[in-house]
Design a protein around this motif. Structure first.
Motif, PDB file in Angstrom:
ATOM      1  N   THR A   1       0.831  -1.210   0.000  1.00 40.50           N
ATOM      2  CA  THR A   1       0.000   0.000   0.000  1.00 40.50           C
ATOM      3  C   THR A   1       0.858   1.250   0.000  1.00 40.50           C
ATOM      4  O   THR A   1       0.598   2.213  -0.738  1.00 40.50           O
TER       5      THR A   1
ATOM      6  N   TRP B   1       0.806   3.856  -3.313  1.00 42.52           N
ATOM      7  CA  TRP B   1       0.278   5.203  -3.177  1.00 42.52           C
ATOM      8  C   TRP B   1       1.376   6.260  -3.145  1.00 42.52           C
ATOM      9  O   TRP B   1       1.123   7.424  -3.474  1.00 42.52           O
ATOM     10  N   ARG B   2       2.583   5.851  -2.776  1.00 40.45           N
ATOM     11  CA  ARG B   2       3.676   6.823  -2.833  1.00 40.45           C
ATOM     12  C   ARG B   2       3.975   7.201  -4.272  1.00 40.45           C
ATOM     13  O   ARG B   2       4.360   8.347  -4.556  1.00 40.45           O
TER      14      ARG B   2
ATOM     15  N   LEU C   1       1.837   7.666  -6.445  1.00 34.85           N
ATOM     16  CA  LEU C   1       0.798   8.632  -6.814  1.00 34.85           C
ATOM     17  C   LEU C   1       0.877   9.905  -5.991  1.00 34.85           C
ATOM     18  O   LEU C   1      -0.012  10.757  -6.069  1.00 34.85           O
ATOM     19  N   GLY C   2       1.924  10.024  -5.182  1.00 28.61           N
ATOM     20  CA  GLY C   2       2.138  11.238  -4.405  1.00 28.61           C
ATOM     21  C   GLY C   2       1.464  11.265  -3.055  1.00 28.61           C
ATOM     22  O   GLY C   2       1.411  12.323  -2.422  1.00 28.61           O
ATOM     23  N   VAL C   3       0.926  10.129  -2.605  1.00 28.75           N
ATOM     24  CA  VAL C   3       0.267  10.060  -1.301  1.00 28.75           C
ATOM     25  C   VAL C   3       1.241   9.464  -0.300  1.00 28.75           C
ATOM     26  O   VAL C   3       1.683   8.324  -0.453  1.00 28.75           O
ATOM     27  N   THR C   4       1.602  10.236   0.708  1.00 29.96           N
ATOM     28  CA  THR C   4       2.537   9.757   1.724  1.00 29.96           C
ATOM     29  C   THR C   4       1.780   9.121   2.881  1.00 29.96           C
ATOM     30  O   THR C   4       0.554   9.145   2.943  1.00 29.96           O
TER      31      THR C   4
ATOM     32  N   PHE D   1      -4.949   8.891   6.325  1.00 28.17           N
ATOM     33  CA  PHE D   1      -5.684   8.558   5.106  1.00 28.17           C
ATOM     34  C   PHE D   1      -5.171   7.255   4.497  1.00 28.17           C
ATOM     35  O   PHE D   1      -5.954   6.369   4.134  1.00 28.17           O
ATOM     36  N   LEU D   2      -3.865   7.129   4.396  1.00 28.12           N
ATOM     37  CA  LEU D   2      -3.282   5.912   3.822  1.00 28.12           C
ATOM     38  C   LEU D   2      -3.515   4.718   4.738  1.00 28.12           C
ATOM     39  O   LEU D   2      -3.679   3.585   4.257  1.00 28.12           O
TER      40      LEU D   2
END
Length: 268
Positions: A121, A125-126, A128-131, A135-136
């Motif tokens: 995960t 998501w990293r 896609l720019g999600v750290t 939320f993660l």
């Protein structure tokens, strides 16, 4: 001694051992809360004290981690429960030979180690720019908790009388009206149970949360980090409070359920 008498004694012994296995560690943990020792233990007993509740109240990191866990669990409820319900309804309509494959595919996250789910995960998501963060963590936990919801709703659906559904449609009800007035009330007990299971699974999760939580430390990750620096009975105090809250909620639910059952019987 007759075989029935022997069987009854064996069952009683098993029940005593079973509940002792469940509740004895909780009693020891609760007793350690009142021990005037800097370590969470009951032996040796250094005296009775309430100071660990004060230590807990002053531990801002603990309360922040608890709040993060509650927020993540609420987010998992909002995401995993609808997904699980929709998946169960979808599988209930599939009648092809692909159903066993789809069923196994949906259950596969339950068989995947939480470490693998957490790492995959985070990597996905990293890109896609999600750290990492709350939320993660919600996304990572929902991937397998939704499967628990699906299992519980599916078990309820298997006992649903489909003739009620067809009768409602024949009488002119739309699919949405049939779902809202017939199927959803029937599924409510399973949905409530699945929501409780989803909340608890999220609240106690460690393996997946460890890799995706980032700086928003959850309670399990916080306690695990405190093991390295030294736990104090303040953790026991928090555990005791959580147990008392859980028991109080269970009592309230049982009282409400019995009142509703009595009201239903009286109306009949």
């Amino acid at each position: 001694m007759s075989s029935q008498r022997l069987l009854a004694l064996g069952l009683r012994f098993y029940v005593v051992v079973f509940f002792g296995y469940l509740f004895l560690p909780l009693l020891v943990m609760a007793a350690a809360t009142f021990n005037d020792s800097r370590f969470p233990t009951v032996t040796p007993w250094d005296g009775t004290t309430l100071r660990w509740f004060g230590e807990l109240a002053a531990d801002g990191g603990m309360w922040q981690a608890l709040a993060n866990s509650a927020v993540v669990a609420a987010g998992v409820l909002c995401l995993a429960v609808p997904i699980g319900i929709a998946t169960a309804l979808f599988l209930n309509t599939v009648s092809s030979r692909a159903k066993p494959f789809l069923y196994a595919l949906i259950l596969s996250p339950l068989l995947t180690p939480g470490v693998i789910i957490g790492i995959s995960t985070l990597i996905f998501w990293r890109e896609l720019g999600v750290t990492g963060g709350r939320f993660l963590t919600v996304l990572g936990q929902s991937t397998f908790i939704a499967a628990y919801v699906m299992l519980m709703v599916t078990a309820r659906l298997q006992r649903f009388d489909r003739t009620m559904e067809r009768a409602a449609l024949d009488l002119g009800a739309s699919q949405w009206q049939m779902f809202r007035r017939i199927l959803l009330p029937y599924l409510k007990p399973a949905i409530y149970s699945a929501a409780v299971i989803a909340f608890l699974q999220s609240f106690e999760n460690y393996n997946t949360s460890l890799f995706v939580v980032g700086h928003d430390t959850t309670l399990t990750v916080y306690i695990a980090s405190k093991v390295r620096t030294g736990l104090t009975p303040a953790v026991n105090a928090l555990g005791l409070i959580l147990i008392l809250v859980t028991v109080a909620l269970a009592i309230v639910y049982e009282v409400k359920r019995r009142r509703e059952a009595a009201r239903t019987r009286s109306s009949i």
